[in-house]
Design an enzyme around this catalytic site. Structure first.
Site, PDB file in Angstrom:
ATOM      1  N   GLU A  33      36.843  35.956  44.187  1.00 14.77           N
ATOM      2  CA  GLU A  33      36.015  36.121  42.989  1.00 14.77           C
ATOM      3  C   GLU A  33      34.672  35.395  43.132  1.00 14.77           C
ATOM      4  O   GLU A  33      34.408  34.382  42.449  1.00 14.77           O
ATOM      5  CB  GLU A  33      36.771  35.647  41.744  1.00 14.77           C
ATOM      6  CG  GLU A  33      38.005  36.472  41.468  1.00 14.77           C
ATOM      7  CD  GLU A  33      38.671  36.164  40.140  1.00 14.77           C
ATOM      8  OE1 GLU A  33      38.505  35.039  39.638  1.00 14.77           O
ATOM      9  OE2 GLU A  33      39.343  37.058  39.596  1.00 14.77           O
ATOM     10  N   GLU A  67      44.157  41.841  41.317  1.00 14.40           N
ATOM     11  CA  GLU A  67      44.913  41.035  40.366  1.00 14.40           C
ATOM     12  C   GLU A  67      45.036  41.836  39.079  1.00 14.40           C
ATOM     13  O   GLU A  67      44.072  41.963  38.324  1.00 14.40           O
ATOM     14  CB  GLU A  67      44.213  39.703  40.090  1.00 14.40           C
ATOM     15  CG  GLU A  67      44.096  38.833  41.324  1.00 14.40           C
ATOM     16  CD  GLU A  67      43.396  37.504  41.075  1.00 14.40           C
ATOM     17  OE1 GLU A  67      43.294  37.092  39.904  1.00 14.40           O
ATOM     18  OE2 GLU A  67      42.938  36.904  42.063  1.00 14.40           O
TER      19      GLU A  67
HETATM   20  C1  GLA Z   1      41.417  34.784  38.692  1.00 16.06           C
HETATM   21  C2  GLA Z   1      41.722  34.220  40.060  1.00 16.06           C
HETATM   22  C3  GLA Z   1      43.128  33.818  40.250  1.00 16.06           C
HETATM   23  C4  GLA Z   1      43.658  33.157  39.025  1.00 16.06           C
HETATM   24  C5  GLA Z   1      43.509  34.087  37.850  1.00 16.06           C
HETATM   25  C6  GLA Z   1      44.095  33.543  36.574  1.00 16.06           C
HETATM   26  O1  GLA Z   1      41.419  36.120  38.580  1.00 16.06           O
HETATM   27  O2  GLA Z   1      41.329  35.032  41.124  1.00 16.06           O
HETATM   28  O3  GLA Z   1      43.169  32.922  41.335  1.00 16.06           O
HETATM   29  O4  GLA Z   1      42.956  31.989  38.816  1.00 16.06           O
HETATM   30  O5  GLA Z   1      42.156  34.298  37.641  1.00 16.06           O
HETATM   31  O6  GLA Z   1      43.360  32.433  36.112  1.00 16.06           O
END
Ligand code: GLA
Length: 677
Positions: free
Chosen positions: A150, A312
């Protein structure tokens, strides 16, 4: 555009082998396999395991985790671990740390505390990525890479010494001379003129906290370029050492041109989808979209990669220990959100995460499995989804069907972050349009508009909406003119066409270079003041429609049709909304901020396919269509916790069960129906 090429719709999960006793791995993988998962993503936060001390590499734990995944026929996606620099890095090399705008360093203890522009950090990142790439390049179980995690998450501003220095070089390259820079930033105003490059910094704390806006716009462009360069550093290493594995990264966060990054560096784009945020984010607007708003986010993702991956997919209630608390998904919502992603072009979905962490900041960010690891409602729901997805594998690679695009533009969105005379209007107008389109069952694309956009890109759409196109160059205006002359329809709102690419205003009547196309100039304008009467307009069925936030008085410059006039205040009787037939097409200009009623009413006259010949659908149900080999796959998604009656006017086959359906059908709460002819 780069897109994911899968052979079937696939599911998988994010897994952190380093969080669990090794004896659990086998059972975990076995159950993943039972759930029909094909992919496991791992490694993205494990730098201190891969390199516990500087220059000492240790891949044993992940070698075993990957090998065991192979035994169960699972494919592995590895993350490069650079979002979590270990303590030895920050202790020995404090110059890697990002800083606040006041110049105070962030410290070790959470994640994303480093900066892309530190030469030391780039070097340390290159070393770990090279070692990982070399180590795993020939591993047949490892099929692809996620770069970092991210990009620009947690913070998307960078003010370390290294950033100021890199910004200075960036500005030198862009402007060549200080005279050019002074010109572009309008530094003659308030005696801000720079006479030596050493005086140039990223924006710093000012009194009041209001730095030069043209400088602030360039800062965002610079951050995006810095992130791009950092992703490129890693992508180049991976391409060199692991040429047979694909590369992506997961998004989507601010101050980053994700389109350019994907086109130039990646194989496809991946998105992290957390629709549950829509249930907790304050939204006082009329008929809020809540989790359905993520359909727009997914449209933006589709504009980067027409077929994409979700790395995700939210699969439980959410929250860090101290923030971001969210409710549990209700029965049916995990299934709904999975289909929401698929309906918009996702061909691979990885759930976040396999099991809720029992330690650390995210002990409340729930995975499919709970701490107790016993079968639960969420696992059962995903098991059922997985069985259905198997039946839908054939839709892989299909394309989203759409006739209208809502334009996005990085320059305007970055400029608008700092400009309260157009920035806040954009999200209001966009929400109005997205709601109008959603509730009327008209699918919409996002279209990323920039200087490389071609007529062909625009001509894919019958209608374009560019709500508040503040920065518009002569060339960009000319492109819209050709598009409309050839039969396109385009809609603009207030504050359009008045700025150049530096963010300075033209010495022209608004809307600048768009004037010929829209056939009006703006005679005068005003903001709606608090505690004063809100101006209203008369438009079609509405005698008194509120024209909130901003009002422009339009002066006709061509043979335009006035669609709406102001009905009160001193604006009374003046044109507010016009339609201009231009060549074979039409332009619309509204001297205000769109609201739901106005967008809905305008939509009615655009004659876009809303599939009402085939269906009668309540507002609560979204319609999305993916098309492949002459066949439409129609997704009907019920976002309501109440059952919804739909009426199917032609006979269709329910794609999962093969049942023929027609006439009245009831959708359960949060239910989804996928239909094919
Ligand atoms: C993001 C991150 C994950 C986790 C999620 C939930 O999407 O990529 O590592 O931290 O949020 O907080």
């Amino acid at each position: 555009m780069k897109k994911l090429n899968e052979e079937s719709l696939t599911l998988g999960v994010c897994y952190y082998p380093e969080h669990w006793p090794e004896e659990m791995w086998e059972d975990d993988y076995a159950r993943m396999k039972e759930l029909g998962f094909s992919y496991v993503r791992m490694g993205e936060f494990a730098w201190s395991i891969f390199e516990p001390e500087e220059g000492k590499f240790c891949f044993d734990l992940f070698d075993r985790a990957v090998a065991k995944a192979q035994v169960f026929g699972l494919k592995v996606i590895l993350g490069t671990p650079t979002a979590t620099a270990p303590a030895w890095v920050t202790k020995k090399y404090p110059d890697v740390l990002n800083a606040t705008q006041d110049g105070i360093s962030y410290q070790h203890g959470a994640r994303c505390h480093t900066t892309y522009n530190s030469e030391t950090y780039r070097e340390l990142s290159s070393i770990i990525v090279t070692e990982m790439a070399k180590h795993y390049s020939d591993n047949p179980t490892v099929v692809g890479w996620q770069i970092d995690n991210e990009i620009n998450c947690e913070t998307n501003v960078f003010y370390a010494d290294a950033d100021h220095a890199a910004f200075r070089e960036w500005a030198k390259k862009k402007y060549q001379t200080l005279a050019n820079l002074n010109q572009a930033w309008g530094t003659v105003f308030w005696s801000q003129t720079y006479t030596n490059w050493e005086q140039v910094y990223l924006t710093r704390k000012t009194v009041p906290n209001s730095p030069n806006p043209h400088h602030a716009l360039d800062e965002k462009r610079f951050i995006s370029d810095s992130a791009f360069a950092y992703v490129k550093l890693q992508a180049d290493i991976l391409r060199e050492h692991a040429p047979n594995q694909w590369i992506t990264t997961n998004g989507m966060f601010g101050h980053l041109d994700n389109h350019k990054m994907t086109d130039e560096l990646l194989d496809f784009y991946a998105y992290d989808s957390y629709p549950n945020f829509g249930r907790v984010i304050e939204d006082s607007s009329e008929k809020p979209l809540r989790d359905r708003k993520w359909s727009w986010n997914l449209s933006v993702v589709r504009s980067i990669s027409p077929n994409f991956a979700i790395f995700e997919q939210q699969s439980g209630p959410g929250g860090w220990v101290n923030r971001l608390d969210q409710p549990s998904p209700k029965p049916g919502q995990l299934r709904l959100w999975t289909y929401q992603s698929i309906a918009h072009g996702a061909d691979m979905i990885l759930y976040f995460r396999w099991r809720t962490a029992t330690k650390g900041t995210e002990i409340y960010w729930h995975g499919i499995n709970d701490y107790h690891n016993q079968p639960n409602r969420r696992v059962k729901e995903i098991e059922a989804v997985s069985k259905e997805i198997k039946q839908l594998g054939k839709i892989v690679g299909s394309t989203y069907q759409v006739e209208i695009a809502y334009i996005t533009n990085y320059d305007n969105s970055w400029d608008g972050e700092f400009d309260i005379w157009h920035g806040p209007f954009e999200s209001k107008s966009r929400n109005a349009w997205i709601k109008a389109l959603q509730y009327n069952h008209v699918p919409v694309d996002a279209l990323n508009f920039n200087n490389e956009t071609t007529l062909e890109d625009l001509s894919k759409y019958k209608v374009l909406v560019y709500s508040h196109a503040a920065i518009v160059t002569k060339q960009q205006a000319a492109l819209f003119e050709v598009y409309v002359r050839q039969g396109g329809k385009v809609i603009f709102g207030c504050r359009s066409g008045y700025k150049d690419e530096t963010g300075q205003t033209y010495m022209k009547a608004l809307p600048g270079y768009l004037t010929d196309l829209v056939g009006i100039t703006v005679e005068e304008f005003t903001r709606v003041a608090p505690f004063e009467q809100v101006p209203r307009i008369k438009f079609r069925e509405f005698d008194e429609l509120e024209a909130n936030d901003f009002n422009e008085v339009l002066q006709l410059q061509a043979d335009v049709e006035v669609l709406a006039t102001y009905t009160n205040t001193y604006l009374k009787g003046n044109p507010a909304l016009v339609k201009h037939n231009y060549g074979k097409g039409t332009s619309y200009y509204f001297g205000g901020v769109f609201n739901l009623d106005l967008a809905t009413s305008l939509l009615a006259e655009l004659q876009l396919n809303n599939y009402h010949d085939q269906f009668s659908l309540p507002e609560e149900v979204e319609l999305s269509i993916r098309h492949k080999e002459g066949k439409d796959y129609i997704f009907l998604l019920n976002y309501s916790e109440l059952p919804q009656e739909i009426f199917v006017k032609e006979e269709f086959t329910e794609a999962v069960t093969g049942t023929r359906i027609m006439n009245k059908v009831s959708l359960k709460p949060f239910d989804v129906l996928v239909l094919e002819p």
